[in-house]
Design an enzyme around this catalytic site. Sequence first.
Site, PDB file in Angstrom:
ATOM      1  N   LYS A  30     -19.925  20.879   9.786  1.00  0.00           N
ATOM      2  CA  LYS A  30     -21.333  21.081   9.415  1.00  0.00           C
ATOM      3  C   LYS A  30     -21.701  22.560   9.433  1.00  0.00           C
ATOM      4  O   LYS A  30     -22.264  23.083   8.458  1.00  0.00           O
ATOM      5  CB  LYS A  30     -22.263  20.309  10.360  1.00  0.00           C
ATOM      6  CG  LYS A  30     -22.138  18.807  10.262  1.00  0.00           C
ATOM      7  CD  LYS A  30     -23.074  18.086  11.212  1.00  0.00           C
ATOM      8  CE  LYS A  30     -22.800  18.361  12.664  1.00  0.00           C
ATOM      9  NZ  LYS A  30     -21.517  17.867  13.163  1.00  0.00           N
ATOM     10  N   ARG A 104     -15.115   8.207  -6.073  1.00  0.00           N
ATOM     11  CA  ARG A 104     -15.255   9.188  -7.171  1.00  0.00           C
ATOM     12  C   ARG A 104     -16.602   9.058  -7.859  1.00  0.00           C
ATOM     13  O   ARG A 104     -17.220  10.046  -8.227  1.00  0.00           O
ATOM     14  CB  ARG A 104     -14.131   9.000  -8.185  1.00  0.00           C
ATOM     15  CG  ARG A 104     -12.799   9.496  -7.662  1.00  0.00           C
ATOM     16  CD  ARG A 104     -11.727   9.329  -8.678  1.00  0.00           C
ATOM     17  NE  ARG A 104     -12.027  10.187  -9.832  1.00  0.00           N
ATOM     18  CZ  ARG A 104     -11.147  10.534 -10.732  1.00  0.00           C
ATOM     19  NH1 ARG A 104      -9.919  10.113 -10.636  1.00  0.00           N
ATOM     20  NH2 ARG A 104     -11.484  11.302 -11.732  1.00  0.00           N
TER      21      ARG A 104
END
Length: 155
Positions: A30, A104
């Site tokens: 992060k 995807r």
Amino acid sequence: MPGPLSTIHATCVAIGEHGLLLRGPPGCGKSDLALRLIDGGGLLVADDRVALDSPGPGRLRATAPPPLAGLLEVRGIGPLRLPFRDHVFLRLAVDLMPAAGIDRVPLPMEAEFLDCRLPLLRLDPATASAPARLRLALAHLDQLPGAHLARAAAE
């Protein structure tokens, strides 16, 4: 009158007027992804802990808890004080995870905080294109899965 306050384990960066919330377990990247976004023109809002409140229906505001305001943990260097924005309205939540767990072409997903919903994406923070993908997602919020939530958060 502001809604209730909640503090979560996450990182928040402002890209222009858009708030981006990065979620994931400790050590997932992060802060590193936030650093790359900041290096590309973003502005730190909060690292490690993000305070959330809802100042109006469907609006979610992110700030840093006061002791952490302006601090970004840079692995191998330590916490550094950086310029920061005191608050931003969130437009997108991102769960950080390895690429193997990411579709995807994802189905619409959402994250909910304080009765406010945001579009949710999954992203591998280790990919070189991760900052560019997030900037692109914010620039095309109306085309994302869950675009109706992005519109509601902007109103």
